[in-house]
Design a protein around this motif. Structure first.
Motif, PDB file in Angstrom:
ATOM      1  N   GLY A  98       0.658  -1.211  -0.071  1.00 40.17           N
ATOM      2  CA  GLY A  98      -0.019  -0.132  -0.060  1.00 40.17           C
ATOM      3  C   GLY A  98       0.734   1.410   0.131  1.00 40.17           C
ATOM      4  N   THR A 128      -2.553  -4.626   7.182  1.00 40.58           N
ATOM      5  CA  THR A 128      -3.281  -3.119   6.467  1.00 40.58           C
ATOM      6  C   THR A 128      -4.689  -2.709   6.950  1.00 40.58           C
ATOM      7  N   ARG A 159      -7.732  -0.294   5.745  1.00 42.62           N
ATOM      8  CA  ARG A 159      -8.418   0.684   4.830  1.00 42.62           C
ATOM      9  C   ARG A 159      -9.525   1.020   4.950  1.00 42.62           C
ATOM     10  N   LEU A 182      -5.258   4.980   4.645  1.00 45.62           N
ATOM     11  CA  LEU A 182      -4.456   3.407   5.095  1.00 45.62           C
ATOM     12  C   LEU A 182      -3.661   3.683   6.159  1.00 45.62           C
ATOM     13  N   SER A 202      -6.608  -6.466   6.046  1.00 42.59           N
ATOM     14  CA  SER A 202      -5.588  -7.164   4.978  1.00 42.59           C
ATOM     15  C   SER A 202      -4.657  -8.029   5.856  1.00 42.59           C
ATOM     16  N   PRO A 222      -9.087 -15.479   8.708  1.00 40.72           N
ATOM     17  CA  PRO A 222      -9.466 -14.977   7.397  1.00 40.72           C
ATOM     18  C   PRO A 222      -7.994 -14.229   7.061  1.00 40.72           C
ATOM     19  N   SER A 223      -7.808 -14.167   5.660  1.00 40.19           N
ATOM     20  CA  SER A 223      -6.909 -13.304   5.078  1.00 40.19           C
ATOM     21  C   SER A 223      -7.385 -11.886   4.686  1.00 40.19           C
ATOM     22  N   ARG A 224      -8.608 -11.686   4.759  1.00 37.63           N
ATOM     23  CA  ARG A 224      -9.245 -10.436   4.762  1.00 37.63           C
ATOM     24  C   ARG A 224     -10.398 -10.283   5.656  1.00 37.63           C
ATOM     25  N   SER A 225     -10.563  -9.306   6.187  1.00 38.95           N
ATOM     26  CA  SER A 225     -11.814  -9.175   7.094  1.00 38.95           C
ATOM     27  C   SER A 225     -12.445  -7.800   7.044  1.00 38.95           C
ATOM     28  N   PHE A 226     -13.667  -7.521   7.589  1.00 38.17           N
ATOM     29  CA  PHE A 226     -14.042  -6.139   7.411  1.00 38.17           C
ATOM     30  C   PHE A 226     -14.804  -6.077   8.634  1.00 38.17           C
ATOM     31  N   GLU A 260     -16.317   1.494   6.773  1.00 37.97           N
ATOM     32  CA  GLU A 260     -16.014   0.403   7.279  1.00 37.97           C
ATOM     33  C   GLU A 260     -14.671  -0.099   6.942  1.00 37.97           C
ATOM     34  N   LEU A 293     -11.361  -2.187   6.388  1.00 41.91           N
ATOM     35  CA  LEU A 293     -10.988  -3.618   5.748  1.00 41.91           C
ATOM     36  C   LEU A 293      -9.712  -3.844   6.156  1.00 41.91           C
TER      37      LEU A 293
END
Lengths: 284, 789
Positions: A41, A266, A268, A274, A230, A240-244, A226, A228
């Motif tokens: 990023g 990271t 976002r 970021l 990573s 999880p590899s991504r969550s939000f 919201e 995100l």
């Protein structure tokens, strides 16, 4: 690996052709596995500016090798966006050569005001600016300028025939005192708990500030950001590899060998903001 | 060898209720149960007393007053068997069954009589009856088929052809084509000119591609549907129960159709049964369907059918708590068909009703790895219903008037995560009237007026769509929100003549379409002359040729402000084709057609965000279609269909043609169905199709805001996926009982389990790729049963 629930849903979604998104796995390395040279990023502070502000751009990257990493920055005042490979809408809008951006720096400071880029005057000269969605933008409505970074060690490239690694970052410029500009998320803490032993599982948790509320430029609705998240690692897998949203946790499944690895998160906000945090771990 | 059915308990009406009848009776009609199970046999319908009806046979003894009256029906179908020989050998009496299968012996002496019944292609019946004095003894006999009737399998290809390219499939063929699972549109895809459904056409949301051109029309009785398929292409949204046939015109279609530069698929529904209550219940891998039909009065009949998937029920049983939470509404679909058909003298009035719904709701607990914007709720919802009122009236011996009106209401919702979605409601009224007048035996005049009024009410948040080639990542495409409420109008008029000059049939026609701009009546008015010609060369060969202009209105989104360009006009094309049809003996036909379609004034996306679309796109498709078809046999039908074609596009600003997304160079389809006996059928289908054109990814840019890599594409459609080939097999087993018939079938798709390549799959940053065959179906044995009465 994604969660079972999501996996089932995705299989159905794909099987029914309801989405044009491929979600099959083909034994590729997952996107969250850091290897070689990798950019995760570009952080711009602040992520939303007026034409008279000064901004700081900082690339967050990963490289475990020994070679020196090089950086080259460019700026286009209006791009066609992803659909046109981020091509600048006109050559005169590419003002990279005029910038006083130092070469080979992972962090640069840019003065947009009259003593620097003089962005307001340049935009006045250009007249109407159209965004990639086809909408005409005024300075009060805001528009985006497009930074591009080519970076990596001398030997790095994505593949043997590929160009150097290219990263795009948009910066929202707006001159509207009635609304407060966006701010980057803030990571208060990034914790890794659990026994750091080969084959084990570590619990990753990030604490952040509260997401901001803002007014949607199209609908005028009052919305809330919201976040995100990573979750990257240089070895093993994150799940999880991504969550939000409120899911600020992930688990790191460690490989069955002793090693040093880096975990990185990271955050976002969906509006250009970021924040990045990382930790190095020694696995016994 | 005749089969003696003497004393067989099921040859006569005095039988037990069948399971199917019992089942239906629970839901429909207690009198039905009573009718089939009560001791007195049902009264046969009164004979129509045709002039040729056989007279009742009578005994020679004037003292006898007993009478034997009966009806002969075919087992399973309960069709009356006409002209069967009914004999009382011991008494020297004999008669033939009438049009209703009925027979009567008058003035018989009381006592036991032996009966022998013989009918072509049916089992011989031998039975005994006790005849009592002064009583009418009534009997009903059922006899099964032992051989095949000549018209049993296929009744297609006999329609009077007026255009160059038209193919017809009958309901029997649709039901039995291997690999199609009894689905009307899947079966239609086996005809030349239709493209195989591929990943490209799926991603373009285009269900019907013909001769390389997208957006082919799918109609029912000439009137529109919303979505011809459930869930993209799983099933046709119109069930098979009421289908009589389907006509496929891949190009150079008749002047009564308009609004597409591709071709037309028109599904014709049949008249519901008039000879008694009939119905079926069918279950297979995907769904359960049922149909009931019967006479409503002397002149009217009705039918009601429905189908419902049970994938959701299976999933609900199979999934755990976590998976269920992620899948609040498992995929489900249903459709409904109903028909009321009234005929009297020269009038026929039909009311048809079709409806369908698809629904899937999923919760993506975590974002998709390569599409971070795709998270939250995924909601796929489609619902539509379409009543039709059709009236055919014979005004005179030479004049026929056909009118109709249909109302289509459709509701279409898509929600992909939080920021992408569409909620689209469309009300469409289509009214048509067509006059056909036979001026002389060699000159028919046809004329018609069509009117289509659309009202749209929609709210969309979507990335700006692209017209061709790969789509940008959802996470990166700038999205735009639009709410709209508008109407559009499309009146049309056409005139055609069928001019038979000896062996030459000329069909000159002109169609005028007006496509209004959204929210206004003004728009494009297009005059489209068309000419089709057929020349009989001897009794076995027909030469044919056609040329004509065709058009398609621009999509609404292409003409709307902010996302489109209000100056965009309808797309146009010229279709030309020529070929021949040759008949080789009984039932073997060869149909060869060459075609060249030139498309111009095509809507083309342009990079300039102030313009967005213009009409400077060009296209062309050309090739040949070959159909060798055997459709006469009692035991066998089949065809080999091969299309060799090339489809190309030239977008606005481009100098040279490149391959079009829907190009399929070779498309071979060999289908065969063999009836080994009245109990067993076996079928096979083999397909070979050239792989889809592909646009390779040559680089990628990491987008820091979307946290996703954006592919950099090479030359449009400069590569191809590997070829597709697949073998499907189907076996049917029939059990025939007196009043109903049970069929079990196994339809095995992709027998040798080929992993057909669909394209290339890339890793997250597009630096690695592998052949993608993920969305192709593996070997699927689909088992189904169908009970019909």
């Amino acid at each position: 690996m994604r969660s079972m629930g999501t996996g089932v849903v995705l299989r159905w979604v794909v099987a029914l052709g309801a989405l044009g998104v491929g979600a099959c796995t083909y034994d590729f390395d997952g996107p969250m596995l850091l290897s070689g040279y990798r950019v995760v990023g570009i952080e711009v502070s602040p992520p939303e500016v007026t034409p008279d502000d000064t901004v700081t751009l900082r690339v967050h990257d990963y490289y475990a090798g020994d070679e020196a990493v090089h950086y080259r920055w460019r700026l286009c005042l209006n791009s066609w966006g992803a659909a046109e490979n981020y091509r600048c809408q006109d050559d005169v809008l590419d003002i990279s050569e005029e910038l006083a951006i130092s070469e080979d720096a992972s962090e640069v400071v840019l003065d947009l005001g009259p003593t620097g880029l003089n962005l307001r005057e340049r935009l006045d000269e250009l007249g109407k600016v159209t965004g990639p969605d086809g909408e005409a933008r005024s300075l009060k409505q805001g528009f985006e300028v497009w930074f591009q970074l080519r970076s990596g060690p001398d030997s790095s490239s994505r593949c043997s025939d590929c160009e150097p690694i290219v990263t795009q970052k948009r910066l929202r410029v707006r001159d509207d005192s009635s609304q407060s500009p966006n701010q980057n998320p803030v990571i208060d803490a990034f914790s890794v708990t659990g026994a750091k032993r080969r084959g084990g599982t570590l619990r990753l948790k990030v604490n952040t500030d509260s997401p901001e509320t803002y007014r949607d430029p199209d609908s005028g609705e009052r919305l809330q950001e919201e976040y995100l998240y990573s979750w990257y690692t240089s070895a093993g897998t994150t799940e999880p590899s991504r969550s939000f949203g409120s899911t600020k946790l992930s688990e790191l499944q460690l490989p069955n060998r002793a090693l040093s690895l880096e975990v990185l998160v990271t955050v976002r906000d969906g509006r250009g903001g970021l924040a990045v945090s990382r930790q190095s771990l020694n696995i016994e | 060898m005749p089969i003696s059915l003497l004393l067989h308990p099921l040859v006569r009406q005095r039988t037990w209720p069948t399971p199917l009848a019992l089942m239906f009776s629970l839901f429909v009609s207690q009198p039905l149960l009573a009718q089939t199970s009560a001791a007195p046999p049902p009264q046969p319908p009164p004979p129509q007393a045709p002039a040729s009806a056989p007279a009742p046979a009578s005994a020679k003894s004037p003292a006898a007053h007993a009478r034997l009256r009966g009806q002969l029906l075919e087992s399973g179908t309960r069709k009356p068997i006409v002209a069967a020989r009914v004999a009382l050998p011991a008494r020297g009496l004999e008669t033939l069954t009438d049009a209703e299968g009925g027979f009567t012996f008058e003035e018989l002496e009381a006592g036991e009589v032996q009966i022998r019944i013989e009918a072509d292609a049916h089992a011989v019946i031998e039975d005994k009856e006790q005849i009592r004095a002064n009583v009418v003894t009534e009997v009903t006999y059922y006899t099964p088929l032992t051989d095949f009737e000549t018209d049993d399998l296929v009744a297609v290809g006999n329609r009077e052809k007026k255009v160059v390219s038209e193919h017809t499939l009958s309901a029997a063929e649709i039901d039995s084509v291997p690999g199609a699972n009894g689905d009307v549109l899947q079966a239609a895809r086996n005809m030349p000119g239709l493209a195989r459904r591929t990943a490209v056409s799926r991603s373009a949301g285009d269900p019907v591609v013909m001769r390389g051109e997208s957006a082919g029309l799918v109609l029912v009785n000439g009137y529109p549907l919303l979505e011809p398929f459930h869930f993209d292409a799983l099933r046709s949204a119109v069930g098979n129960g009421l289908i009589e046939s389907v006509q496929i015109s891949p190009g150079n279609y008749d002047a009564r159709y308009g609004g597409t530069n591709a071709g037309v698929i028109d599904i014709t529904t049949r008249r519901p049964a008039t000879d008694g209550l009939h119905g079926y219940l069918q279950l297979d891998l995907f769904d359960v369907s049922a149909l009931l039909e019967g006479p409503a009065s002397e002149n009217a009949s009705w039918a009601v059918g429905a189908r419902r998937s049970y994938i959701d029920g299976v999933l609900n049983l199979a999934l755990g708590k976590e998976e269920k939470a992620a899948l609040p509404t498992a995929p489900r679909y249903y459709d409904v068909q109903a028909s009321y058909d009234w005929q009297h003298a020269g009038d026929r009035v039909r009311f048809n009703f079709f409806a369908a719904e698809d629904r899937l709701v999923a919760l993506l607990e975590d974002p998709v790895e390569n599409e971070p914007a795709l998270r939250g709720q995924v909601d796929v919802f489609t619902r539509w219903f379409a009543p039709q009122l059709l009236w055919d009236r014979r005004l005179s011996e030479h004049t026929q008037l056909s009118s109709g009106i249909s109302y289509l209401r459709s509701h279409f919702q898509r929600q992909l995560g939080q920021s992408l979605g569409a909620d689209f409601v469309n009300d469409r009224i289509t009214a048509k009237t067509a006059l056909r007048h036979e001026l002389t035996p060699w000159l028919n005049l046809r004329a018609g007026i069509d009117a289509v009024v659309d009202h749209y009410d929609y709210a969309v948040t979507t990335p700006r769509p692209t017209e061709e080639g790969p789509q940008p990542s959802i996470s990166l495409a700038p999205s735009i929100s639009i709410k709209d409420n508008l109407a559009s109008y499309s009146p049309s008029v056409y005139v055609a003549t069928d001019l038979q000059l000896g062996p030459l049939l000329l069909v000159p026609a002109v169609r005028v379409d007006h496509f209004s701009k959204p929210a206004q009546f003004a728009g494009d008015t297009l005059v489209q002359p068309r000419l089709n010609a057929r020349l009989d060369v001897g009794s076995q060969t027909v030469l044919k040729a056609g040329a004509g202009m065709y058009s398609k209105p621009a999509w609404i989104y292409q003409q709307r402000e902010r996302i489109g360009n209000s100056a965009v006009e309808a797309e146009r094309s010229v279709h030309t084709s020529a070929g021949f049809e040759r008949r080789f003996g009984e039932g073997l036909n060869l149909d060869v057609t060459g075609f060249y379609n030139q498309l111009y004034h095509q809507v083309s996306a342009v990079a300039d965000p102030d313009v967005r679309y213009d009409n400077w796109g060009r296209g062309r498709s050309y090739g040949g279609e070959f159909l060798l078809r055997y459709d006469h046999g009692r035991r066998f039908y089949g065809w080999a269909a091969y299309t060799l074609s090339r489809a190309e596009r030239k977008e606005s600003g481009e100098d040279a043609y490149h391959l079009w997304d829907f190009d399929q160079t070779h498309h071979l389809n060999i289908t065969a169905q063999y009836r080994a006996s009245p109990k067993w059928e076996i079928g096979a289908r083999f397909r070979y199709v050239t792989g889809d054109p592909l646009t390779p990814v040559v680089n990628a840019v990491y987008d820091s805001d979307g946290d996703v890599y954006s592919p950099v594409y090479g030359a449009t459609n400069s590569r191809r996926a590997g070829a597709f080939h697949q073998l499907d097999l189907r076996v049917d087993r029939h059990w025939t009982f007196d009043t109903w018939r049970l069929t079990a079938y196994l339809d095995v798709q992709n027998v040798y389990n080929r992993a057909n390549p669909q394209g290339l799959a890339y890793n997250y940053d597009y630096s690695e790729s592998k052949v993608d065959s993920g969305a192709n179906l593996p070997l699927i044995p689909s088992f189904g049963v169908k009970g019909e009465f």
